[in-house]
Design an enzyme around this catalytic site. Sequence first.
Site, PDB file in Angstrom:
ATOM      1  N   LYS A 105       0.918  -1.241  -0.066  1.00  0.00           N
ATOM      2  CA  LYS A 105      -0.120   0.003  -0.072  1.00  0.00           C
ATOM      3  C   LYS A 105       0.861   1.127  -0.017  1.00  0.00           C
ATOM      4  CE  LYS A 105      -4.111   1.914   2.598  1.00  0.00           C
ATOM      5  NZ  LYS A 105      -4.999   1.849   3.531  1.00  0.00           N
ATOM      6  N   SER A 112     -10.068   2.395   2.383  1.00  0.00           N
ATOM      7  CA  SER A 112      -8.902   3.105   1.712  1.00  0.00           C
ATOM      8  C   SER A 112      -8.063   1.800   1.368  1.00  0.00           C
ATOM      9  CB  SER A 112      -8.189   3.875   2.547  1.00  0.00           C
ATOM     10  OG  SER A 112      -7.677   3.371   3.444  1.00  0.00           O
ATOM     11  N   SER A 170     -10.650  -0.046   6.840  1.00  0.00           N
ATOM     12  CA  SER A 170     -10.030   0.162   5.453  1.00  0.00           C
ATOM     13  C   SER A 170      -9.221  -0.990   5.143  1.00  0.00           C
ATOM     14  CB  SER A 170      -8.802   1.408   5.391  1.00  0.00           C
ATOM     15  OG  SER A 170      -9.492   2.539   5.394  1.00  0.00           O
TER      16      SER A 170
END
Lengths: 503, 484
Positions: free
Chosen positions: B79, B156, B180
């Site tokens: 990420k 997210s 998330s």
Amino acid sequence: MSIAAEASEPVFTAFKTARPDQWVKGVTGDWEIIVGMEVHAQVAAKAKLFSGASAAYGGEPNSHVSFVDAGMPGMLPVINKYCVEQAVRTGLGLGAKINLWSRFDRKNYFYPDLPQGYQISQYLYPIVGQGVLEIESDDKSTIEVGIERIHLEQDAGKSVHDLDPNATYVDLNRSGCALMEIVSKPDIRSPEEAANYFKALRSLVRYLGTCDGNMDEGSMRADVNVSVRKPGGELGTRCEIKNVNSTKFVAMAVAYEARRQIEILEDGGTIDQETRLFDVKTGQTRTMRSKEDAHDYRYFPDPDLLPLVITQEFVDGIKATLPELPSDKRKRFIADYGLSAYDAGVLVADKEFSDYFEEAAKGTDAKMVNSWMTVELFGYLNKNGIEFTASPVSAQNLGGLVKLIQDGTINGKIAKDVFAKMIESGDDASTIVERDGLKQTTDTGAIEAAIDALMAQSPEKVDEAREKPKMLGWWVGQVMKSTGGKANPAIVNDILKRKLGIE
Amino acid sequence: MSDLTKLSLKAALDGMNKGDFTSLELTNAFLDKIDAQNPKLNAYTLVTHDHAREMAKASDARRAKGQVGALEGAPLGIKDLFATKGFRTAACSKILGEFKPEYESTVTSQLWRDGAIMLGKLNMDEFAMGSSNETSAFGNVINPWQIEKKLTPGGSSGGSASSVAADLCLGATATDTGGSIRQPAAFTGTVGIKPTYGRCSRWGIVAFASSLDQAGPITKNVEDCAIMLKSMCGYDAKDSTSLEANVPDFASFINKGVKGLKIGVPKEYRMDGMPEEINQLWENGIEWLKAEGAEIVNISLPHTKYALPTYYIVAPAEASSNLARYDGMRFGARVDGNDLNDTYEKTRAAGFGQEVQRRILIGTYVLSAGYYDAYYLKAQKVRARILQDFTDAFKVCDAILTPTAPSAAFPLGQKQDDPIQMYLNDVFTVTTNLAGLPGLSLPAGLSKDGLPLGLQIIGRALDEETIFSVAGTIEAAANFTAKP
């Protein structure tokens, strides 16, 4: 997670009224000055408060900066235990309450020398609570100034505005260094007391070794809060004078600011609560920002850090290693060495002075050591702008000189010459006395012969002296001169009196 | 050779251990697939081809010498919130520009320590603020499920979830501040766990809300999740909130079963207007666990309804402060103005997207003088109550079962103009962040439209073991084999 400590948001009240001799005369009558100080003392630590970067002064700009200090994304603070210890140590030195539970908050504001966009500080729960510091007042009496709290916080970096007319440069070497903010109660009542408070605090932290007290390097800076009121009356509005960095400037800033406020009030005006700057060139204070421009710092607990929890054992361990503090040492110097309160105060003000004194006074006359040290040595150093630590005469050698005076090897006059030679050569007194043949003559025969010779030379002066016994001084001078100053003055005195028939 | 990218992490590790293929072969297979698929999905914002191949070669060389780490040779996606030394780390925000950190996050360091390979950086909502991956400065991520419908992969960690679901990596790192990891996992038929707060070091992860942020993996199945989590967590002295706790072999708990375990079902999670298929999924989960010998306990978490408002005070408050460092002074993009304040304003107006600006403004407001007590302080008190709810519940149960999200993946653009609707996505997940508890989402069925739906298992602090036991049981019972 229980909150063991009470949040402390100080509500300041000035209970004490200044002594009348401290009042300031105005057109409408007397005024009283109320001062409280916030002193930022940089913790004498190798590393910063929340990073491992060097906290040393100097260095190339931006050479003592870790990723944490530069506010890089994803970087996290980790408390430096050594700095915590120093805050506790300082608190203990002030006889203050140590809070076993304290907390770091974020103080949010934007400035280029504040990389994180917030300063990590202790807002509601400081590590040290109330304590007290003894200081000297204008009349030389000892007064107590209350300590409200000490908290730990990060320093900001340094903005350099004068390298380029169109740019500001930022040096982050100082960013993240540990500061102790030592907050006094508004117990200070005059410019002198304010200066003395700063001086006493500096002396204390230097004794404790928690701050080097080096004002030139910004290790100690004072924010001085000043207000005036009619003696014992309602508190006035205060102004805060930021970043004053010497004892002299503290006194000047307080005196100027008090006078400024009094003039405004006497002209029927009101004081605006504001932050002011002290201009060292003009000796005046001027507006930095008004209350309307005051930041809303949006304090909140720093979520990157756990509450700071220390144990009583940790505190006791530090307590066990505390050195003798200035106030205790002062009392001891008066009692053990027979010094006056004033002399003791001078020696104790700086740990290096008192260490030197105690070393020099070993096995000799302490009062005489004090006088040689504070008059001759300090006089020489001051005149030549030499740091005390660079003194060419060691404590041992000064003690040695006093011993020679004490045991009659040399007299006071010769001693001054020997002292001058000690400064020049760094040699000890007995070496110089031996080498230069400066030993005092106690040989009564030799002295008698010298006197006889002089009396033969000036018979008229002999007669004069017999009529006017005050002439004895002149005769002593003549004898000393003829013996190169080496004759023992007491013996000279005795023989002269006998021969001249003076009683 | 069959398509190596379809293997699970465990199967790929086994395959390399047996010598069926090398890390380089596996890595190349993923790089080829990323090159082919990523233009459609936009899951990766940066593909580190050369670096991945070098790492793979080095891994194969280690293996030849008998050095085999727990993730030896496994290609993973990272990420964009994790600092990767020398590779752009932008938190998918314009304000960080081409920022390349000089440091590597603790979590990714541990993955490389264990032999993993970095394929590239994964798309996400800007600064992890969003539930649909639509706030990214690098554009939307597409959910590989029913790709033509252009559904959100959730957020997210949308890039993480999408890439795992589409076989563009064996597993991905993700972070979870309010859901998330778990909501994107639910939307993409993948497994994700947010461990106990403090399990994974936050050092080197771009901060959103420090007291809530926690890293975790998104993987293809429960076992992979356990394997990857083990490498990601562990005490780190550089993070003051890191926990000095033993890291167990999470995978060994997957087949332990649930016999005798008490599973709590909170009544407050039965929301009005929740789609029937979500309720049905939940019922299925309850029945599967019952059938395997678990005891179902009805519990109450009375402060649940305050969780979302509390979260939307605490998280923006911390974010408003955490994001103050993006001022254009030391790194990232700067827009010069007439004076200092003008430069700050122009830089931050240009650099931050709308949602990030919204949260900074909310956070600044709730911390302001005069509002702090009413908002931030109050929220902290409610947060303590929410934790107390769980503490009480765990006196009568060992784990809690809930749906992960109130719906299946929704079309991109559908909720973007309505922040409240968007925020509601996290209604079942924020509670564990506020309480610091571990939560795992795994796929348990399909919606009527054929989209994956997830169930969430919440455990006691530092009791990920029980979560994995429950997850293993549900995974076996649900037999979720659907693929995008």
